[in-house]
Write a protein that holds these residues in place. Structure first.
Motif, short mmCIF file in Angstrom:
data_model
loop_
_atom_site.label_atom_id
_atom_site.label_comp_id
_atom_site.label_asym_id
_atom_site.label_seq_id
_atom_site.Cartn_x
_atom_site.Cartn_y
_atom_site.Cartn_z
N ASN A 10 110.30 100.84 95.87
CA ASN A 10 109.92 99.71 96.83
C ASN A 10 111.06 99.28 97.93
O ASN A 10 110.83 99.16 98.80
N ALA A 42 102.76 100.29 98.83
CA ALA A 42 101.55 100.03 98.10
C ALA A 42 101.63 100.72 97.00
O ALA A 42 101.27 99.83 96.07
N HIS A 43 101.82 101.71 96.56
CA HIS A 43 101.79 102.45 95.52
C HIS A 43 103.14 102.26 94.71
O HIS A 43 102.85 102.20 93.39
N ALA A 46 101.52 98.92 93.11
CA ALA A 46 100.51 99.23 92.06
C ALA A 46 101.17 99.63 90.74
O ALA A 46 100.51 99.49 89.76
N THR A 47 102.29 100.58 91.04
CA THR A 47 102.87 100.81 89.88
C THR A 47 103.33 99.58 88.83
O THR A 47 103.12 99.73 87.70
N SER A 49 101.97 96.79 89.03
CA SER A 49 100.95 95.92 88.61
C SER A 49 100.14 96.75 87.44
O SER A 49 99.48 95.91 86.47
N CYS A 50 100.59 97.89 87.03
CA CYS A 50 99.87 98.41 85.88
C CYS A 50 100.43 98.04 84.67
O CYS A 50 99.66 97.78 83.59
N ALA A 61 96.08 102.20 81.37
CA ALA A 61 96.92 102.03 82.64
C ALA A 61 98.18 102.68 82.76
O ALA A 61 98.80 102.86 83.67
N ALA A 64 98.65 105.64 85.11
CA ALA A 64 98.36 105.52 86.23
C ALA A 64 99.79 105.71 87.07
O ALA A 64 99.83 106.24 88.05
N PHE A 68 100.63 107.61 90.87
CA PHE A 68 101.12 106.54 91.84
C PHE A 68 102.47 107.30 92.51
O PHE A 68 102.54 107.23 93.68
N TRP A 105 94.39 106.01 91.22
CA TRP A 105 93.56 104.82 91.26
C TRP A 105 92.26 105.22 90.28
O TRP A 105 91.88 104.18 89.89
N LEU A 108 93.48 104.11 86.98
CA LEU A 108 93.46 102.91 86.79
C LEU A 108 92.23 102.07 86.82
O LEU A 108 92.04 101.24 85.92
#
Length: 122
Positions: A10, A42-43, A46-47, A49-50, A61, A64, A68, A105, A108
């Motif tokens: 990020n 974004a990915h 998402a990582t 958020s897992c 999850a 994932a 990602f 995705w 997840l």
């Protein structure tokens, strides 16, 4: 380990966004670089958020983040290296990376099936 890699991912994406937006907005490939950084960010998010999904019963999850970051970073990197390339080797690399990200995705989404069946979270 995944959270540290996601945080670094990020940070790189935000640095690219700042560079493209502030330093050189007239760059010919600015839109492609901006898009690559947004995909990477974004990915990376998402990582992160897992971990939330794992905390509310979606234990699968945990698989994932590998997809990602394993797909998002190469996809963005190919776009950073050659933003306007049409070489088949670059395109093949992008398609493989897209497949890996989509697999993440799917993993997840599949990990969420049956999450709401526990009365602890209702």
């Amino acid at each position: 380990m995944w959270m540290g890699l996601a945080a670094f991912n990020n940070l790189v994406a935000v640095a690219v966004l700042i560079f493209v937006t502030v330093i050189d907005p007239g760059l010919a490939a600015a839109n492609t670089l901006r898009f690559a950084a947004q995909l990477q960010l974004a990915h990376g998010m998402a990582t992160v958020s897992c971990a939330t999904f794992m905390n509310i019963e979606a234990v699968a999850a945990r698989r994932a983040p590998a997809f990602f970051l394993g797909g998002g970073v190469p996809l963005s990197t190919v776009m950073y290296i050659c933003p306007e390339c049409t070489d088949p080797i670059y395109r093949a690399g992008q398609l493989i990376a897209i497949f890996v990200v989509l697999t993440g995705w799917i993993v997840l989404a599949a990990s969420t099936f049956g999450m709401g069946n526990n009365s602890k979270y209702q």
